[in-house]
Design an enzyme around this catalytic site. Structure first.
Site, PDB file in Angstrom:
ATOM      1  CG  ASN A 154      -6.669  -0.689   0.989  1.00  0.00           C
ATOM      2  OD1 ASN A 154      -5.922  -0.325   0.086  1.00  0.00           O
ATOM      3  ND2 ASN A 154      -6.232  -1.079   2.171  1.00  0.00           N
ATOM      4  CG  HIS A 204      -3.217   3.673   1.669  1.00  0.00           C
ATOM      5  ND1 HIS A 204      -3.665   3.192   0.455  1.00  0.00           N
ATOM      6  CD2 HIS A 204      -3.298   2.631   2.542  1.00  0.00           C
ATOM      7  CE1 HIS A 204      -3.994   1.920   0.597  1.00  0.00           C
ATOM      8  NE2 HIS A 204      -3.786   1.556   1.845  1.00  0.00           N
ATOM      9  CB  CYS A 242      -0.950   0.002   1.190  1.00  0.00           C
ATOM     10  SG  CYS A 242      -2.106  -1.368   1.143  1.00  0.00           S
TER      11      CYS A 242
END
Ligand code: UT7
Length: 324
Positions: A281, A251, A114
């Protein structure tokens, strides 16, 4: 004179299929209400059968090239941040290079889960600052829907697919925080936390792809602590403070992490680009997706100071400060 990596084009691609939370109800023991309350996610996009990470990356790259008024031949380095490449090798980046019809320059993948896009931005900045590349196409692209355990309600409702692309160009700056472009970078990793978030398969261990495993509560705890720290460190390096920040582009993993990080940084939620409700996500794709959507919404404007921050498997985390 300082060579700066200045953003000159941005674009994104989301797969056609939108999956609302309600689709999980009945399949697993969950509710739309739980997913919204705990993560802020309302829907996500899933890639179509046969649609790959490089397909999405190519679409995002073309959108960024159009936005910059450039063609593929104007790019001399191409970096794809991904943990879900089409194949074990070659890199997704070389597939994107071929898909764009680009026969020159060089292309490679960066894998920091990520945090991948933050790492890729840092890499691009280093190539530009050292004079090795003039225009770098930086892409975050993921098909996390392919590494889900569909019976694990604690993870399968959280992730989505998509791609975002940013073109950075070498431009002369003065060396002050008034310059456009990447102003500072702060990167960290700590491999002792590998068991908190990982995929339980791989080439040299199981010869299979595996599925994502996460101790969500623990990752949450690290995220809240480490993201504000790295964002502050990056701002310090740039000689800027929280008041100078026009937009945090975080993020997009969890709305509660996003808001707590903003709070710790002393930045109001009216200065945070939030897309997690629509994308879920998307790992390395989430920051460039949010940047692209932030520009399209009219939130991010030329001259704005952005802080991009992310944490993910590794653990790996970091932040980049740039003036748009
Ligand atoms: O992108 C990389 C970084 N990743 C992240 O940043 C993710 C970080 N973690 C998180 O976002 C959150 O920890 C989650 C959204 C994953 C979970 O939220 P939480 O508030 O930490 O919940 P929890 O894991 O503490 O679980 C609370 C309860 C548990 O039940 P018990 O043990 O209290 O009875 C879970 O079993 O919620 C249960 N639960 C669910 N219930 C309904 C877990 N998943 C679900 C679900 N639907 N989908």
């Amino acid at each position: 004179m300082t060579l700066r990596a200045v953003p000159i084009g941005i674009g994104h691609y989301l797969p056609e299929r939108v999956v609302p939370n309600a689709e999980f109800e009945g399949k697993i023991d969950t509710t739309d209400e739980w997913i919204r309350a705990r993560s802020g996610i309302e829907r996500r996009h899933f890639a179509a059968e046969g649609e790959t990470t490089s397909d999405m990356a190519i679409a995002a790259a073309n959108a960024a090239l159009d936005n910059a008024g450039l063609t593929a031949g104007d790019i001399d380095a191409l970096i794809v941040a991904t943990s879900t490449p089409d194949l074990t090798f070659p890199s997704a980046a070389t597939m994107v290079q071929a898909g764009l019809g680009l026969k020159t320059g060089f292309a490679f993948d960066v894998q920091a889960v990520c945090a991948g896009f933050v790492y890729a931005l840092s890499t691009a900045q280093a190539f530009i600052a050292s004079g090795q590349a003039k225009r770098v196409l930086v892409i975050g692209a993921e098909t996390f829907s392919r590494i889900m355990d569909w019976e694990d309600r604690a993870t399968c409702v959280l992730f989505g697919d998509g791609a975002g692309a940013l073109i950075l160009e070498a431009q002369d700056g003065t060396g002050t925080s008034e310059d456009r472009g990447i102003l500072s970078v702060d990167l960290h990793s700590d491999g002792q936390y590998r068991d908190l978030l990982y995929v339980d398969g791989g080439v040299s261990s199981t010869q299979s792809t595996g599925v994502l495993r996460m101790q969500g509560r623990e990752v949450f705890r690290h995220a809240v602590e480490k993201l504000a720290q790295t964002a502050h460190a990056a701002l310090d390096k740039a000689g800027l403070g929280a008041d100078d920040v026009d937009w945090i582009v975080p993020h997009q993993a969890n709305l509660r992490i996003i808001s707590r990080t903003a709070q710790k940084m002393g930045v109001g939620m009216d200065r945070v680009v939030v897309t997690v409700q629509d994308h879920g996500n998307t790992s390395a794709a989430s920051i460039p997706l949010a940047m692209s959507v932030g520009v399209a919404r009219g939130q991010i404007k030329q001259g704005d100071v952005l802080v991009a921050e992310a944490i993910g498997g590794g653990l790996a985390w970091g932040a980049v400060v740039l003036r748009w």
